[in-house]
Design an enzyme around this catalytic site. Structure first.
Site, PDB file in Angstrom:
ATOM      1  N   CYS A  14       0.838  -1.191   0.000  1.00 32.24           N
ATOM      2  CA  CYS A  14       0.000   0.000   0.000  1.00 32.24           C
ATOM      3  C   CYS A  14       0.876   1.245   0.000  1.00 32.24           C
ATOM      4  O   CYS A  14       2.109   1.166  -0.007  1.00 32.24           O
ATOM      5  CB  CYS A  14      -0.916   0.021   1.219  1.00 32.24           C
ATOM      6  SG  CYS A  14      -0.020   0.238   2.777  1.00 32.24           S
ATOM      7  N   CYS A  17       3.557   1.654   2.582  1.00 38.33           N
ATOM      8  CA  CYS A  17       4.805   0.923   2.302  1.00 38.33           C
ATOM      9  C   CYS A  17       5.733   1.773   1.443  1.00 38.33           C
ATOM     10  O   CYS A  17       6.928   1.895   1.731  1.00 38.33           O
ATOM     11  CB  CYS A  17       4.507  -0.384   1.574  1.00 38.33           C
ATOM     12  SG  CYS A  17       3.515  -1.558   2.498  1.00 38.33           S
ATOM     13  N   ASP A 446       9.340  27.256 -32.575  1.00 36.09           N
ATOM     14  CA  ASP A 446      10.372  27.544 -33.566  1.00 36.09           C
ATOM     15  C   ASP A 446       9.734  27.408 -34.952  1.00 36.09           C
ATOM     16  O   ASP A 446       8.907  26.522 -35.172  1.00 36.09           O
ATOM     17  CB  ASP A 446      11.529  26.561 -33.403  1.00 36.09           C
ATOM     18  CG  ASP A 446      12.579  26.720 -34.488  1.00 36.09           C
ATOM     19  OD1 ASP A 446      13.088  27.836 -34.646  1.00 36.09           O
ATOM     20  OD2 ASP A 446      12.867  25.724 -35.169  1.00 36.09           O
ATOM     21  N   ASP A 648      13.280  21.789 -32.891  1.00 32.33           N
ATOM     22  CA  ASP A 648      13.814  20.567 -33.504  1.00 32.33           C
ATOM     23  C   ASP A 648      15.305  20.634 -33.781  1.00 32.33           C
ATOM     24  O   ASP A 648      15.925  19.628 -34.102  1.00 32.33           O
ATOM     25  CB  ASP A 648      13.086  20.284 -34.815  1.00 32.33           C
ATOM     26  CG  ASP A 648      13.459  21.293 -35.897  1.00 32.33           C
ATOM     27  OD1 ASP A 648      13.554  22.490 -35.571  1.00 32.33           O
ATOM     28  OD2 ASP A 648      13.654  20.887 -37.055  1.00 32.33           O
ATOM     29  N   ASP A 652      18.080  24.947 -30.745  1.00 35.17           N
ATOM     30  CA  ASP A 652      16.916  25.054 -29.861  1.00 35.17           C
ATOM     31  C   ASP A 652      17.174  24.439 -28.493  1.00 35.17           C
ATOM     32  O   ASP A 652      16.372  24.628 -27.574  1.00 35.17           O
ATOM     33  CB  ASP A 652      15.700  24.352 -30.492  1.00 35.17           C
ATOM     34  CG  ASP A 652      15.258  25.006 -31.791  1.00 35.17           C
ATOM     35  OD1 ASP A 652      15.342  26.239 -31.874  1.00 35.17           O
ATOM     36  OD2 ASP A 652      14.847  24.282 -32.716  1.00 35.17           O
TER      37      ASP A 652
END
Length: 874
Positions: A14, A17, A446, A648, A652
């Site tokens: 649980c 724990c 971008d 990409d 960047d």
């Protein structure tokens, strides 16, 4: 040196724990971060030397649980993949089901006697009729059998008490044991009463057994555990599905022959063959053949992708048509498939910010419940109720309390949400990224490769006077030959299509954000060649008015003008345009409707950026940004709201790292993907919207889970304690409390599984938000851009006016006095097309300003007719 390792944890049942394991490891010196996941029974630990994995495992074991390093990386990765796949298999549910069936078989005869006979007067064997002692002994034996079958609750529960921690098993064990001990004590009291001949006390004691309650609690909790375990098994389906995609064998080409080997044996550089219908065993590059490849397994895109020599292929994608011979480029843990699996697993194993409250509550939940149960029993005894009633209320409090629901509320939703994203080509690296994405106020986009296709083409060649297109393209290609920028690729492609050769440029130098320079062989001499922006040409003093006007016209059409010069002479302009992605406008419209402000970030000039912005319906545009300026723009936006950066390219990466959430287009550079928090495999801008939409849905689901988990306990515990008895006459038996506890966790998991049916591209249920106002610096940039545009327009108008007005200087002989000057002035200004005439006796000339084209011959005739001689006109 910081280590990041994953561990498998055993013995957790649980949230209490997982909180105990977290606390035990977090207190170790050198630990930076800990994330314990109850759903996957895993733990991620970031730590510094001299702490070791052995010390971490020892700390977990000291807390009462088991720990081991998860499957390692490297040469044995294929074996580890099988081990990981095996670890995700649901081995627990069948065991729990067997326990439940056996418990139920034992419980039915127990309930028949304890409730069927006692309450409904159902028939029982004559030996048991009116014999409370025999009935008690019968119930005790069956209850003991059920407790033995479910001994796991008692072993774990009491072991945790002795090790200094308590969990859900402790609550179940205490509740069941309390009823059993009370009933056993009552049975011995009845035996003593029988020995003394007090049969009235024996009969009364027969109505005070809780053996069936102890057995029923264990059985109902087991039912709940079975439902919960079965549902949890479904949450890992996405990861298991990805692992199943990994091909088992590969067809290698060695010495001209085909050899079938295990996929794990393929090494970088090996040549392998993939026939139609087969999967690629590793990531590679096509050497021979053409075919269409189904990449839906990785990207979610149903349309096949054409492959030819030079194309890249990924493991687990399916070859559809022709045979392909490929070279292995990435194997084992480096394949795209394995990286996706790693991302989904890490996201599931990590924790979101929203789970912190549940973690804090879970850490103290069980001890507080035990105290509440003891206080409940004591209070009812003080109020004069019987020990039997007080015990029932205390046991009800113990068994209705559910820390599991709290512990599962977040991880099950994160697991299902991450898997849902992976199926659609949206990869969240961490739970924190999944949580933060949906909170975006600004999305910085971008332009090249993100909003546009990233594959620009040459649209216009505008050589200067006296320069041919071939000469312009030759110099441009020589300069761009050493650049990998998309615009440079477009110039080279145009030269290749025209069959234009070029000389090699030496002393090549890149001018970030402005252009490139170098030296090349021109007309037998080595001269400087330059390529770049209008600003660079203006700085070099090479910009002419007609070329400037042409560039502005091209930019207003959304094209990027590239200037080229050689030997201190402007050669002309090459215009390049990058087509918008088909779904870019739709994606931006959806962002605006969702209350997320899109901001386009580009190094292009303002005119080109504005032209693109008009096509997209974008108002927030930041243009003329140098590569190192993107990070600053993101940083300043963060001062006004949560910011997501989408890019990409390599340039960047700083901005992706700076943003609250960095989203990398999947087809972009590896460094951008490494820097990002989210990776889009399909390179579609609509996936940015889908990622935000999915994030919001997952967080909504987590909030629902947390609400019902807290609400359940807030309502259930007072009801079990009997607080509503004086007001509404309602009281809850321990058996109904156990049933409620069993269903609570099951409901939380089932609610999370609803995410599997969520359509990440359906905008009908989007919650509309008010757009965040643009920060001051963006508004200032827009104002500056508008002012700059007006200034540029005025300058252009002035230049046109200046170009349209022509002045001529006429040298005159024969003028002697002021009267002569007035006479010549009057004669010239009387001509059509002459706007003004300034006659100078001292300089012996007349400067005429023409508003129309007036010939030199006409001017000379007018002056001669006035009685003077014309020496020359310039």
């Amino acid at each position: 040196m910081t280590e990041n390792e994953k561990y498998q944890i055993t013995g957790m049942s649980c949230a209490a724990c997982s909180a105990r394991v977290d606390k035990a490891v977090r207190h170790l010196a050198g630990v930076r971060e800990v994330s314990v996941n109850l759903l996957t029974n895993s733990m991620l630990v970031s730590y510094d030397a001299p702490l070791t994995s052995e010390m971490i495992c020892a700390a977990v074991e000291h807390a009462g649980y088991g720990a081991s390093l998860a499957a390692g990386k490297g040469a044995g990765r294929a074996k580890d993949m099988r081990e990981e796949r095996e670890a995700l298999e649901d081995h627990e549910t069948p065991k729990i089901l067997r326990r439940f069936i056996v418990s139920l078989v034992l419980l039915v005869p127990l309930l028949y006697v304890s409730m069927g006979h006692m309450l409904l007067a159902l028939p029982i064997p004559q030996a048991m009729e009116n014999n409370a002692l025999v009935i008690g002994l019968y119930e005790l034996l069956l209850a003991v059998a059920v407790m033995i079958v479910n001994q796991k609750f008692f072993i774990n529960g009491f072991r945790n008490i002795f090790s200094g921690g308590v969990n859900m098993d402790t609550l179940v064990a205490l509740g069941s044991a309390a009823g059993f001990v009370y009933s056993t004590g009552n049975l011995f009291s009845m035996l003593l009463a029988a020995r003394a001949g007090d049969w009235q006390s024996v009969a009364a004691g027969g109505m005070d057994f809780y053996f069936e309650t102890s057995a029923m609690i264990l059985t109902l909790i087991t039912v709940g555990k079975w439902l919960e375990s079965r549902s949890k098994g479904k949450t890992t389906n996405a990861i298991k599905g990805l692992m199943d995609l990994a091909p088992k064998t590969a067809r290698l080409v060695r010495d001209g022959e085909e050899v079938v080997v295990a996929a794990s044996e393929v090494a970088v550089g090996d040549v392998f063959l993939v026939l139609p219908g087969e999967s690629f065993p590793v990531d590679g590059k096509v050497l021979e053949g053409e075919s269409a490849v189904n990449e839906a397994a990785l990207t979610g895109e149903s349309l096949p992708v054409d492959k030819a020599p030079g194309s890249l292929v990924s493991a687990a994608t399916i070859n559809q048509n022709g045979a392909l011979t490929c070279e292995a480029r990435r194997v084992g843990e480096d394949t795209t498939l394995q990286q996706i699996i790693e991302m989904v697993q890490n996201a599931a194993a990590s924790k979101a910010e929203i789970s912190k409250l549940a973690d804090k509550v879970s850490g103290v939940f069980v001890p507080v419940v035990i105290v509440l149960a003891l206080a409940t029993g004591a209070l009812w005894l003080l109020l004069g109720e019987t020990a039997s009633f007080a015990l029932a209320r205390a046991v009800s409090v113990l068994v209705i309390s559910c820390p599991c629901a709290l512990g599962l509320a977040t991880p099950v939703a994160i697991m299902v949400g991450s898997g849902k994203g992976a199926k659609n080509g949206i990869l969240f690296k961490t739970a924190a990224a999944l949580e933060a994405t949906g909170k975006a106020d600004f999305v910085v986009l971008d332009k090249t490769g993100t909003i546009t296709e990233g594959k620009p083409r040459v649209t216009d060649l505008m050589p200067a006077a006296g320069v041919g297109e071939e000469e312009l393209l030759c110099v441009a290609t020589a300069l761009e030959a050493q650049s990998e920028h998309p615009l440079a690729v477009a110039v080279r492609r145009e030269a290749e299509e025209r069959g234009i050769s070029f000389s090699k440029v030496q002393d090549f130098q890149a001018l970030p954000g402005h252009g490139v320079t170098g030296t090349a062989e021109l007309s037998g001499e080595r001269r400087e060649v330059i390529g770049g922006s209008m600003a660079l040409m203006k700085e070099k003093g090479l910009l002419t008015a007609d070329m400037k006007a042409a560039a502005e016209k091209l930019a207003s059409e959304g094209k990027t003008p590239l200037f080229f010069a050689a030997a201190d002479r402007l050669l002309g302009i090459i215009a390049v345009a990058d087509a918008l992605k088909p779904d870019s406008r739709e994606a931006i419209e959806e962002l605006l409707r969702m209350g997320v402000q899109p901001v386009m970030l580009t190094g292009d000039n303002r005119r080109t950026a504005n032209a693109v912005g008009v096509k997209l319906g974008l108002s927030a545009i930041v243009a003329d940004v140098l590569p190192d300026g993107k990070e600053e723009v993101v940083r300043r936006l963060q001062e006004s709201g949560r910011t997501v950066m989408v890019g990409d390219g390599i340039n960047d990466a700083p901005a992706l790292t700076r943003a609250d959430v960095g989203i990398a287009i999947g087809a972009g550079a590896d460094i951008a993907m490494d820097a990002a928090d989210v990776v889009l495999m399909k390179s579609s801008l609509r996936d940015v919207v889908a990622a935000i939409r999915l994030s919001r849905q997952v967080i909504r689901n987590i909030k629902e889970n947390l609400f019902w988990a807290f609400f359940y306990n807030v309502i259930g515990i007072p009801l079990a304690a009997g607080l509503w008895l004086p007001v509404f006459g309602i009281v809850l038996s321990p058996m109904f409390g156990a049933a409620a506890m069993s269903l609570s966790s099951f409901c939380v998991v089932m609610n999370a599984l609803r995410l599997n049916f969520f359509d990440v591209y359906d905008d009908r249920k989007d919650k509309r938000k008010v757009l965040r106002e643009l920060p001051g610096f963006l508004l200032q940039k827009e104002a500056e851009a508008e002012a700059g545009a007006e200034e540029a327009a005025q300058m252009q108008a002035d230049e046109k006016l200046e170009a349209s007005v022509m002045k001529k200087t006429i040298s005159i002989e024969g003028m002697m006095c002021g009267h002569c000057v007035a006479h010549v002035t009057k004669a010239l200004e009387g001509m059509n097309g002459v706007e003004k005439a300034e006659v100078s006796l001292e300089n012996k000339n007349a400067v005429v300003t023409l508003s129309a084209d007036v010939s030199d011959k006409a001017l000379s005739a007018t002056i001669v007719d006035a009685g003077y001689e014309v020496v020359g006109i310039s």
